[in-house]
Scaffold this active site. Structure first.
Site, PDB file in Angstrom:
ATOM      1  CD  GLU A 250      -3.046  -0.794   0.029  1.00 30.83           C
ATOM      2  OE1 GLU A 250      -3.194   0.344  -0.439  1.00 30.83           O
ATOM      3  OE2 GLU A 250      -3.658  -1.791  -0.399  1.00 30.83           O
TER       4      GLU A 250
ATOM      5  CG  ASN B 174      -0.568   5.388  -0.984  1.00 30.67           C
ATOM      6  OD1 ASN B 174      -1.447   5.040  -1.763  1.00 30.67           O
ATOM      7  ND2 ASN B 174      -0.774   5.458   0.327  1.00 30.67           N
TER       8      ASN B 174
ATOM      9  NE  ARG C  61      -5.161   4.202  -7.121  1.00 29.63           N
ATOM     10  CZ  ARG C  61      -4.462   3.076  -7.134  1.00 29.63           C
ATOM     11  NH1 ARG C  61      -4.352   2.357  -6.043  1.00 29.63           N
ATOM     12  NH2 ARG C  61      -3.890   2.655  -8.222  1.00 29.63           N
TER      13      ARG C  61
HETATM   14  N1  LIG Z   1       3.263   9.082  -0.858  1.00 26.44           N
HETATM   15  C1  LIG Z   1       2.280   9.957  -1.080  1.00 26.44           C
HETATM   16  N2  LIG Z   1       2.528  11.148  -1.683  1.00 26.44           N
HETATM   17  C2  LIG Z   1       1.556  12.044  -1.907  1.00 26.44           C
HETATM   18  N3  LIG Z   1       0.254  11.853  -1.553  1.00 26.44           N
HETATM   19  C3  LIG Z   1      -0.063  10.692  -0.960  1.00 26.44           C
HETATM   20  C4  LIG Z   1       0.920   9.687  -0.678  1.00 26.44           C
HETATM   21  N4  LIG Z   1       0.315   8.656  -0.056  1.00 26.44           N
HETATM   22  C5  LIG Z   1      -0.962   8.996   0.056  1.00 26.44           C
HETATM   23  N5  LIG Z   1      -1.223  10.200  -0.483  1.00 26.44           N
HETATM   24  C6  LIG Z   1      -2.524  10.925  -0.481  1.00 26.44           C
HETATM   25  O1  LIG Z   1      -3.348  10.364   0.525  1.00 26.44           O
HETATM   26  C7  LIG Z   1      -4.557   9.876  -0.027  1.00 26.44           C
HETATM   27  C8  LIG Z   1      -5.024   8.661   0.728  1.00 26.44           C
HETATM   28  O2  LIG Z   1      -4.131   7.555   0.533  1.00 26.44           O
HETATM   29  P1  LIG Z   1      -4.704   6.081   0.690  1.00 26.44           P
HETATM   30  O3  LIG Z   1      -3.617   5.126   0.340  1.00 26.44           O
HETATM   31  O4  LIG Z   1      -5.350   5.951   2.015  1.00 26.44           O
HETATM   32  O5  LIG Z   1      -5.869   5.997  -0.399  1.00 26.44           O
HETATM   33  P2  LIG Z   1      -5.736   5.975  -1.991  1.00 26.44           P
HETATM   34  O6  LIG Z   1      -4.337   5.662  -2.395  1.00 26.44           O
HETATM   35  O7  LIG Z   1      -6.319   7.227  -2.516  1.00 26.44           O
HETATM   36  O8  LIG Z   1      -6.682   4.746  -2.363  1.00 26.44           O
HETATM   37  P3  LIG Z   1      -6.337   3.186  -2.219  1.00 26.44           P
HETATM   38  O9  LIG Z   1      -5.046   3.083  -1.426  1.00 26.44           O
HETATM   39  O10 LIG Z   1      -7.495   2.602  -1.477  1.00 26.44           O
HETATM   40  O11 LIG Z   1      -6.184   2.694  -3.610  1.00 26.44           O
HETATM   41  C9  LIG Z   1      -4.253   9.667  -1.497  1.00 26.44           C
HETATM   42  O12 LIG Z   1      -5.413   9.737  -2.303  1.00 26.44           O
HETATM   43  C10 LIG Z   1      -3.285  10.813  -1.792  1.00 26.44           C
HETATM   44  O13 LIG Z   1      -3.969  12.029  -1.983  1.00 26.44           O
HETATM   45 MG   LIG Z   2      -3.273   4.119  -1.542  1.00 30.42          MG
END
Ligand SMILES: Nc1ncnc2c1ncn2[C@@H]1O[C@H](COP(=O)(O)OP(=O)(O)OP(=O)(O)O)[C@@H](O)[C@H]1O
Ligand SMILES: [Mg+2]
Length: 149
Positions: free
Chosen positions: A50, A54, A108
């Site tokens: 995960e 990201n 997502r």
């Molecule tokens: N490494 C990162 N750099 C920049 N923004 C990030 C990063 N990790 C997370 N985010 C931000 O945080 C939000 C939430 O992350 P999260 O992993 O909980 O959900 P997601 O990636 O949107 O969906 P999913 O993981 O369920 O596919 C993301 O949509 C993004 O905006």
């Molecule tokens: Mg994610």
């Protein structure tokens, strides 16, 4: 006094999606020295997956950048994993960590951080817009032989 890790490793690789499976496997291979249970290994693989995803899809959305994974192993079976990027960063980490919050649109679910939180014992995220993000996760492994009990 700061406790020194008994073992550690660092991995740096480009944020191409083909490296996602590699990162998962490498992390599992390092954790193997703790003789973890199948569930423990699966939890670690899922959480790291995960965090790395990201970096690939959010931090370096339209580009390829470096992802760094640091793993440190401490006496008693505590494993600390850091996943770092130098990508876009986040304005509001607290908000981003709320379950179902996503900037990824329809594709997502906004559940990545919730998954990391539930599979690991501790999750801490620091981020600076335009500078990057560091996700620190901790897990205390008991292992198949009960080493960390
Ligand atoms: N490494 C990162 N750099 C920049 N923004 C990030 C990063 N990790 C997370 N985010 C931000 O945080 C939000 C939430 O992350 P999260 O992993 O909980 O959900 P997601 O990636 O949107 O969906 P999913 O993981 O369920 O596919 C993301 O949509 C993004 O905006
Ligand atoms: Mg994610």
């Amino acid at each position: 006094m700061k406790t020194e890790p008994i073992n550690e490793m660092k991995l740096v690789f480009p944020s191409s999606s083909s490296n996602e499976g590699f990162a998962r496997a490498a992390v599992a291979a390092f954790a193997a020295q703790l003789d973890p249970t199948v569930d423990e290994i699966s939890d670690i693989r899922t959480a790291v997956s995960e965090a790395v995803t990201n970096c690939i899809v959010h931090a370096y959305r339209d580009t390829i950048g470096k992802i760094e994974i640091l793993m440190r192993l401490y006496e008693g079976g505590k494993l600390v994993i850091q996943v770092k990027d130098k990508g876009c960063g986040m304005e509001d980490v607290e908000k981003a960590m709320e379950p179902l919050f996503t900037t990824g649109g329809e594709e997502r679910a906004g559940l990545g951080f919730a998954v990391m939180e539930s599979f690991m014992n501790r999750l801490h995220v620091t981020s600076r817009p335009g500078k990057g993000t560091c996700v620190t996760m901790e897990k205390r492994l008991v292992g198949r032989s009960g080493y960390g009990r």
